[in-house]
Design a protein around this motif. Structure first.
Motif, short mmCIF file in Angstrom:
data_model
loop_
_atom_site.label_atom_id
_atom_site.label_comp_id
_atom_site.label_asym_id
_atom_site.label_seq_id
_atom_site.Cartn_x
_atom_site.Cartn_y
_atom_site.Cartn_z
N TYR A 57 -14.14 -2.78 6.90
CA TYR A 57 -13.28 -2.45 5.75
C TYR A 57 -14.07 -2.51 4.44
N THR A 68 0.83 -1.22 0.00
CA THR A 68 0.00 0.00 0.00
C THR A 68 0.86 1.27 0.00
N GLY A 104 -4.15 -4.12 2.20
CA GLY A 104 -4.78 -3.43 3.33
C GLY A 104 -5.50 -4.39 4.25
N ARG A 150 6.31 -1.93 5.74
CA ARG A 150 4.95 -2.48 5.85
C ARG A 150 4.84 -3.55 6.92
N SER A 183 -4.60 0.53 11.89
CA SER A 183 -5.15 1.08 10.65
C SER A 183 -4.41 0.47 9.47
N THR A 184 -4.80 0.83 8.25
CA THR A 184 -4.07 0.35 7.08
C THR A 184 -2.92 1.28 6.73
N SER A 212 -7.35 1.26 1.71
CA SER A 212 -6.10 0.55 1.97
C SER A 212 -4.95 1.52 2.21
N ILE A 235 -2.98 -6.31 6.24
CA ILE A 235 -2.37 -5.52 7.32
C ILE A 235 -3.28 -5.51 8.55
N ILE A 236 -4.58 -5.44 8.34
CA ILE A 236 -5.51 -5.46 9.47
C ILE A 236 -5.36 -6.78 10.25
#
Length: 496
Positions: A189, A112, A140, A478, A359-360, A219, A143-144
């Motif tokens: 999301y 992202t 995204g 990331r 968060s993303t 994202s 990542i969550i």
């Protein structure tokens, strides 16, 4: 300790299957728009799913236990495998025929970051554009789950604190089971993505543009369907305000969104990180807007005049760029690096801020900055009162000492990697501004940078090694640094 290689391969196969299914969505969109890339994307999808299913089949009798070492390997190599698989639509369709460029675009999508090597985005087939945006959205979502379910278990980068604030068995937490927690956050999301798509259509975007920009916004990715990014709609302020609102939501802790939907608004308003996040956005936006407004010689946009009056336009462009950079989304409505020397340095500083934990968004994160500042202030008290026990407190709870040490170590390592990243780019021939901007932007997953990599430019002019180097920095940033770096240490592989 023996490595449970079967479960690693099994999960890699699952990721490839997952990736292939999303490629099918892009293939269907390609068919609907009849852009000529349908068969190429479908072939990429079949290839990815076939390899994934084969890997899963031969490792179906695996032990279902994932220990720490397997966790690190699964997270790091999962992102790499997804990126290699994600190149296939670009390569098969000929949209990006070069492997280096295809990998850069793909890892920029999954992390992202939103940095692109494409000179002309608008000539690409629509199926390729939707796949490009989907790489953001998949990253995204990942990542969550990573932040909620995996990193706290691995003890990565201070995320244990976030784990204590969000999932867990106590009554005020989201839900006792991690899988259920992740599922609820995914619903939010997806819901936000649908809501933004509808609102952008209502504001005047086509369905295709609205969908792509929603996938990229939630994202905090930043890939656009237009060469000018959101500057293409500079004469439609409502579109930009909608994107600002959803960028802000995407950069905030998704757990707080859950609490808000459950009617626990007080939990949101009392959260320390959210208060600082909101304050930073408001304060920094006012600073930028004021400088833009009072610098009459500063062009707010290279694409459209300030048709809604200088005050509103200065406010909107200032707010947009600040939210975009803090949340590491990377959309732009103007080249902020050309505004004033002060604002160039100001935005460079924002590259290191980042959004909220959970968060993303990428970057260092507001929570870490907050705890480092709190600990720094308390050091003055500890100096005066050497025998006193003065703990750092966050949301009225004492933060364990090892978490504070972890966060300080993360910050020091982050800055060291930024310096090394800049030196690497300098070694490859980039000027100082481009080198430090490119390293900071890639490590923070921001997207636009400075110098020759400014917001209205792209990364195509980088040397081949520079693209691989920045791809590595994107992955480091990331995955919270430690996840990747620990695999590169000799002691990680001992006794395996």
């Amino acid at each position: 300790m023996s490595l449970n290689s079967k479960i690693i391969i099994h999960l890699m196969g699952l990721l490839l299957l997952f990736n292939g299914l999303f490629m099918l969505i892009a293939a269907v969109m390609s068919g609907i728009y009849d852009d000529g890339a349908t068969l190429d994307i479908a072939l990429a999808s079949i290839t990815s799913m076939f390899i994934g299913v084969t890997g899963m089949y031969f490792t179906r009798n695996h032990k279902k236990e994932v220990k720490r070492k397997e966790g690190y390997i699964i997270v790091t190599f999962g992102w790499i495998v997804m990126s290699i698989s994600g190149m296939l639509p670009y390569l098969f369709s000929g949209a990006i025929p070069d492997v280096t460029n295809a990998f850069f675009e793909t890892i920029s999508g999954y992390t992202t970051t939103g940095a692109t090597i494409l000179n002309d985005i608008e000539v690409l087939p629509k199926g390729i554009l939707i796949w490009r945006s989907l790489t953001h959205w998949i990253g995204g979502m990942g990542i969550i789950v990573l932040a909620i379910a995996i990193l706290p278990l691995l003890g990565i980068g201070g995320m244990q604190l976030f784990a204590a604030e969000a999932p867990g068995p106590s009554a005020d937490k989201l839900h006792p089971r991690i899988t259920d927690t992740a599922k609820r956050l995914w619903y939010i999301y997806v819901g936000y993505t649908i809501a933004e798509t509808i609102l952008l259509q209502f504001a005047g975007m086509s369905f295709f543009d609205a969908l792509n920009h929603s996938l990229a916004t939630l994202s905090t990715g930043g890939f656009s369907t237009k060469n000018a990014s959101l500057a293409y709609w500079n004469d439609q302020p409502l579109i930009q305000y909608i994107v600002i609102f959803f960028m802000f939501l995407a950069g905030s802790n998704f757990v707080l969104s859950y609490f808000a939907f459950k009617g626990k608004v007080q939990r949101v308003l009392m959260d320390e990180e959210f208060k600082f996040y909101f304050t930073f956005v408001v304060l920094f936006s006012l600073i930028v807007a004021s400088v833009v407004y009072f610098q009459a010689n500063v062009p707010v946009s290279d694409y459209h005049p300030m048709v809604y009056g200088p005050a509103e336009s200065a406010f909107r462009h200032g707010l947009f760029q600040v939210v975009s950079v803090i949340t590491t989304t990377g959309f732009v409505t103007a080249d902020f690096s050309s505004w004033t020397p002060f604002l160039k340095v100001f935005f460079f500083g924002l590259f290191f801020l980042g959004g909220s934990a959970g968060s993303t968004a990428g970057g260092i994160k507001v929570m870490r900055h907050l705890l480092i500042i709190k600990n720094g202030i308390l050091e003055f008290k500890r100096t005066l009162h050497a025998n006193a026990v003065i703990p750092v407190r966050y949301n009225n709870k004492t933060v364990k000492e090892h978490i504070v040490y972890n966060i300080i170590a993360f910050f020091v390592l982050y800055m060291l990697l930024f310096i090394i990243g800049s030196m690497g780019l300098g070694l490859l021939g980039l000027d100082f501004e481009s080198a430090v901007g490119g390293a900071a932007s890639s490590l923070g997953n921001v997207g636009p940078a400075l110098g020759t990599l400014h917001p209205l430019s792209n990364f195509n002019g980088l040397p081949m090694l520079g693209k691989w180097w920045l791809g590595f920095l994107m992955l480091l940033g990331r995955l919270e640094l430690f996840t990747v770096l620990i695999i590169l240490t000799p002691y990680f592989w001992k006794d395996i």
